[in-house]
Motif scaffolding. Sequence first.
Motif, PDB file in Angstrom:
ATOM      1  N   TRP A   1     -22.758 -80.173  22.467  1.00  0.00           N
ATOM      2  CA  TRP A   1     -21.941 -80.991  21.752  1.00  0.00           C
ATOM      3  C   TRP A   1     -22.685 -82.423  21.441  1.00  0.00           C
ATOM      4  CZ3 TRP A   1     -20.935 -85.927  23.482  1.00  0.00           C
ATOM      5  CH2 TRP A   1     -21.189 -86.264  24.811  1.00  0.00           C
ATOM      6  N   GLY A   2     -23.417 -82.763  22.496  1.00  0.00           N
ATOM      7  CA  GLY A   2     -24.228 -83.945  21.936  1.00  0.00           C
ATOM      8  C   GLY A   2     -25.198 -84.085  20.733  1.00  0.00           C
ATOM      9  N   ASN A   3     -25.726 -82.849  20.568  1.00  0.00           N
ATOM     10  CA  ASN A   3     -26.432 -82.554  19.159  1.00  0.00           C
ATOM     11  C   ASN A   3     -25.588 -82.715  18.003  1.00  0.00           C
ATOM     12  OD1 ASN A   3     -28.879 -81.924  17.625  1.00  0.00           O
ATOM     13  ND2 ASN A   3     -27.968 -79.877  17.245  1.00  0.00           N
ATOM     14  N   TYR A   4     -24.409 -82.363  18.220  1.00  0.00           N
ATOM     15  CA  TYR A   4     -23.205 -82.120  17.073  1.00  0.00           C
ATOM     16  C   TYR A   4     -22.945 -83.510  16.838  1.00  0.00           C
ATOM     17  CZ  TYR A   4     -18.984 -81.877  14.609  1.00  0.00           C
ATOM     18  OH  TYR A   4     -18.151 -82.246  13.440  1.00  0.00           O
TER      19      TYR A   4
ATOM     20  N   LYS B   1     -14.546 -83.332  36.394  1.00  0.00           N
ATOM     21  CA  LYS B   1     -16.072 -83.453  36.976  1.00  0.00           C
ATOM     22  C   LYS B   1     -16.873 -84.091  35.923  1.00  0.00           C
ATOM     23  CE  LYS B   1     -19.686 -80.139  38.476  1.00  0.00           C
ATOM     24  NZ  LYS B   1     -19.881 -78.835  38.597  1.00  0.00           N
ATOM     25  N   ASN B   2     -16.573 -84.090  34.893  1.00  0.00           N
ATOM     26  CA  ASN B   2     -17.703 -84.567  33.540  1.00  0.00           C
ATOM     27  C   ASN B   2     -17.308 -85.652  32.900  1.00  0.00           C
ATOM     28  OD1 ASN B   2     -19.721 -82.301  33.838  1.00  0.00           O
ATOM     29  ND2 ASN B   2     -17.722 -81.114  33.701  1.00  0.00           N
ATOM     30  N   ARG B   3     -15.875 -86.177  32.732  1.00  0.00           N
ATOM     31  CA  ARG B   3     -15.487 -87.006  31.773  1.00  0.00           C
ATOM     32  C   ARG B   3     -16.078 -88.335  31.870  1.00  0.00           C
ATOM     33  NH1 ARG B   3     -10.336 -87.775  33.592  1.00  0.00           N
ATOM     34  NH2 ARG B   3     -11.089 -89.341  34.960  1.00  0.00           N
TER      35      ARG B   3
ATOM     36  N   LYS C   1     -20.116 -91.792  28.707  1.00  0.00           N
ATOM     37  CA  LYS C   1     -21.222 -92.471  28.893  1.00  0.00           C
ATOM     38  C   LYS C   1     -22.332 -91.989  27.800  1.00  0.00           C
ATOM     39  CE  LYS C   1     -20.861 -94.253  33.368  1.00  0.00           C
ATOM     40  NZ  LYS C   1     -21.528 -94.286  34.913  1.00  0.00           N
ATOM     41  N   GLN C   2     -22.669 -90.561  27.953  1.00  0.00           N
ATOM     42  CA  GLN C   2     -23.364 -89.878  27.008  1.00  0.00           C
ATOM     43  C   GLN C   2     -23.031 -90.082  25.621  1.00  0.00           C
ATOM     44  OE1 GLN C   2     -24.199 -85.766  27.976  1.00  0.00           O
ATOM     45  NE2 GLN C   2     -25.537 -85.501  26.153  1.00  0.00           N
ATOM     46  N   TRP C   3     -21.724 -89.955  25.283  1.00  0.00           N
ATOM     47  CA  TRP C   3     -21.230 -90.173  23.936  1.00  0.00           C
ATOM     48  C   TRP C   3     -21.446 -91.723  23.469  1.00  0.00           C
ATOM     49  CZ3 TRP C   3     -17.858 -93.659  21.656  1.00  0.00           C
ATOM     50  CH2 TRP C   3     -17.246 -93.283  20.439  1.00  0.00           C
ATOM     51  N   SER C   4     -21.080 -92.329  24.430  1.00  0.00           N
ATOM     52  CA  SER C   4     -21.463 -93.950  23.977  1.00  0.00           C
ATOM     53  C   SER C   4     -22.840 -94.310  23.621  1.00  0.00           C
ATOM     54  CB  SER C   4     -21.040 -94.912  25.164  1.00  0.00           C
ATOM     55  OG  SER C   4     -19.529 -94.907  25.275  1.00  0.00           O
TER      56      SER C   4
END
Length: 358
Positions: free
Chosen positions: A198-201, A343-345, A350-353
């Motif tokens: 998803w990060g690469n997307y 677990k991941n939200r 943070k990663q999305w930001s």
Amino acid sequence: MSTTRRITAAGLAAAMGMTALAACGTSGGDSADAKTVTLVSHDSFLMSKSVQAAFEKQSGYKIRVLKGGDAGKAVNQAILSKDNPQGDVFFGIDNTLLSRGLDEDLFSPYEAKGLQHVPAGLQLDKARHRVTPLDYGDICVNYDRGYFARHKIAPPKSFDDLIKPRYKGLLVTENSATSSPGLAFQLATVAAYGKDGWGNYWKKLKANGVEVVDGWEQAYNQRFSGSAASKGKGDKPLVVSYASSPPAEVLGTKPAPKEAPTGVATGTCFRQIEFGGLLKGAKNEKGGKALLDFLLSRQFQEDEPLQMFVNPARADAKVPEVFTKYGARIGKPATLAPETITKNREQWIKQWSSLVLK
């Protein structure tokens, strides 16, 4: 949900942060008043006057509504004030934020009357009944039919479409860190591309000119060209909103059009479920239980669709024709298990930001 509401009203978004709650409703008294029951919610909460009057006549309580901004903001405020809750019932915590409220011990268990009419798939806390499912909706990319017709471009249908050059600079979405629809859209991409993809997307989506704003109200009513509320000033023909937004654009239009002026990219959807709960430490616990029962009654559930443009949680509640005729039906919306979100939200946000906002 929503998750999922009246386009000309306050909005459907959700945001986190501290703000004072604004009071409205029929009672100006304090929530400690034994004849008043206080509902804390987001700005999108609406109930028709006749339905509210019916509850007040049946129960003997006056409803006081405290609106705390967008949904995430209202949830955050409820957490900050949990030792001295500002109301008796909270309406509007959804499945993307539910674990935060449960972990903070915001709610007292209560099994609302009528719960047997709610599908098991919506009852995410059915073992303890700390929250009651009250509605659901699908977060999806909406498109302005007129824009795509004028430019002779087919509207997007999927996540993959959104990163194609023809849609460069056309999409506005909400901030995952401050908006429930924005977070739901991010979670939809996690479901679509996996934890490692998803990060690469999103890197590709950013490179394709996606615009990010704080909440739904700004995205839909100000930036989206297909919204009647933008009065032609919006210049983004794609927006993250709800599958039920199109009927809101049609409501009250005469003669009724064959189709809504906006459409839904059905391959971009995420199922959002909204819950209500009895706030722990509520000053009027008896009134709060009566209100929760009413929120799950057919009378309120059948009022919801045209008030907040969400689907009722009760399977036996009737939905208005304008809602079913113009709203998009999503057969297989993206979903993630609540425990996976829990677990991941925070790390995903943070990663999305880091990926999108910097």
